[in-house]
Design a protein around this motif. Structure first.
Motif, PDB file in Angstrom:
ATOM      1  N   TRP A 131       0.842   1.147  -6.906  1.00 18.84           N
ATOM      2  CA  TRP A 131       2.181   0.643  -6.588  1.00 18.84           C
ATOM      3  C   TRP A 131       3.079   0.645  -7.828  1.00 18.84           C
ATOM      4  O   TRP A 131       4.239   1.065  -7.763  1.00 18.84           O
ATOM      5  N   TRP A 260       1.305  -2.797   5.167  1.00 24.01           N
ATOM      6  CA  TRP A 260       2.055  -1.654   4.641  1.00 24.01           C
ATOM      7  C   TRP A 260       1.491  -1.131   3.322  1.00 24.01           C
ATOM      8  O   TRP A 260       1.426   0.094   3.126  1.00 24.01           O
ATOM      9  N   PRO A 261       1.066  -2.004   2.379  1.00 23.53           N
ATOM     10  CA  PRO A 261       0.437  -1.460   1.173  1.00 23.53           C
ATOM     11  C   PRO A 261      -0.846  -0.690   1.445  1.00 23.53           C
ATOM     12  O   PRO A 261      -1.240   0.154   0.621  1.00 23.53           O
ATOM     13  N   ALA A 282       6.223  -1.117   2.082  1.00 20.19           N
ATOM     14  CA  ALA A 282       5.175  -1.617   1.199  1.00 20.19           C
ATOM     15  C   ALA A 282       5.784  -2.292  -0.028  1.00 20.19           C
ATOM     16  O   ALA A 282       5.318  -3.348  -0.467  1.00 20.19           O
TER      17      ALA A 282
END
Length: 308
Positions: A131, A260-261, A282
């Protein structure tokens, strides 16, 4: 005088309480394909006892942050070029040669060379670090690589892997000591921008970022950003607080699912429209988790007297 070789370069590394990774960074500098530069390590804090660092010029200051340390190292140098390198940025063997080659090609005093930073192999490739990379939460290298442009703009002056003419840097006043950590780069870059700086991207000047994060470390980093962003706003009327805007928008939107992640890891980068839509959701999940502590730090942040 235009820089022509490694003898014109000082590599300046601020450090504080990270001797093990610093030694690896210094070891990588010893293995550079182009040699002859000097290395200046500035220890940020007289509360520390630096170890023996052979072949390195060591300076020490009262704890004031990496920006002030870079100022001290630059003033102590007598060379034409300075390269700022993070103590946890381990340069690949061609790093110095790539920086020097760009300055040979672009000898104008206002030109700075931005190197490329990638994760070190020791850093886990888990969801959190993915991320940080795809969201450009730390650096915007993903965007730079996608855009493929050489002149990347003054706001991409990342002092963990950048080189520039020492004369130009000092004439712009160096880093503002009010910024102990975070936003010292952008503040410095703005003042250089007013003098016409050109930040050129050199992807061959690769340094491997050996800094692993966990969630608490990310949260602390965003709290630091909240305080520093408020300081930046107090100093510059033109500045729009980007991270605060992100946090406020995320808080105003419906909660993003924690799934979502997970989904973003299985969605291919093409087609881009689908990938970007999933990334937005995300990213909102992470920002909604970070927003309360970021905004609290913003509200509590100090600004210098005389600033609103």
């Amino acid at each position: 005088m235009s820089p022509t070789g490694a003898g014109d370069l000082s590599v300046i590394i601020p450090t504080r309480e990270r001797w093990d990774v610093l030694r690896r960074t210094l070891g990588a500098l010893e293995r550079q394909t182009e040699r002859g530069f000097e290395t200046i390590v500035v220890v940020d804090g007289t509360d520390q006892e630096p170890p023996d660092l052979p072949g390195v010029r060591v300076l020490q200051q009262e704890h004031a942050g990496p920006g002030v340390a870079r100022n001290l190292g630059s003033r102590a140098s007598e060379r034409t070029l300075v390269a700022f390198l993070g103590d946890d940025m381990i340069p690949k063997p061609e790093w110095a040669a790539a920086h020097l080659a760009l300055h040979r090609e672009e000898p104008a005093v206002e030109v700075a060379a931005l190197g490329r930073s990638v994760w070190h192999a020791d850093v886990p490739r888990d969801r959190l670090h993915r991320w940080l990379e795809w969201s450009c939460a730390l650096f915007e290298y993903r965007l730079l690589d996608e855009q493929g442009e050489r002149d990347v703009g003054w706001s991409r002056f990342y002092s963990s892997n950048v080189s520039l003419k020492r004369e130009f840097f000092l004439a712009a006043g160096g880093f503002d000591p009010d910024f102990v950590f975070d936003y010292e780069d952008l503040d410095m870059a703005w003042r250089m921008h007013e003098r016409g700086v050109r930040v050129l991207y050199e992807p061959g000047a690769v340094a491997e970022h050996r800094h692993a994060y966990d969630w608490d470390a990310v949260r602390r980093r965003y709290e630091s950003r909240g305080r520093a962003e408020r300081l930046m706003k107090s100093k510059h009327d033109w500045f729009e607080p980007w991270f605060r805007g992100q946090m406020e928008r995320a808080q105003a939107e419906p909660p993003a699912s924690r799934f979502w992640p997970l989904v973003v890891d299985v969605v291919p980068r093409r087609p881009g429209r689908v990938r970007h839509a999933v990334e937005r959701r995300a990213n909102r999940h992470y920002l909604q988790r970070l927003a309360p502590s970021f905004l609290a730090a913003w509200a509590e942040g100090d600004v210098p007297s005389g600033h609103a």
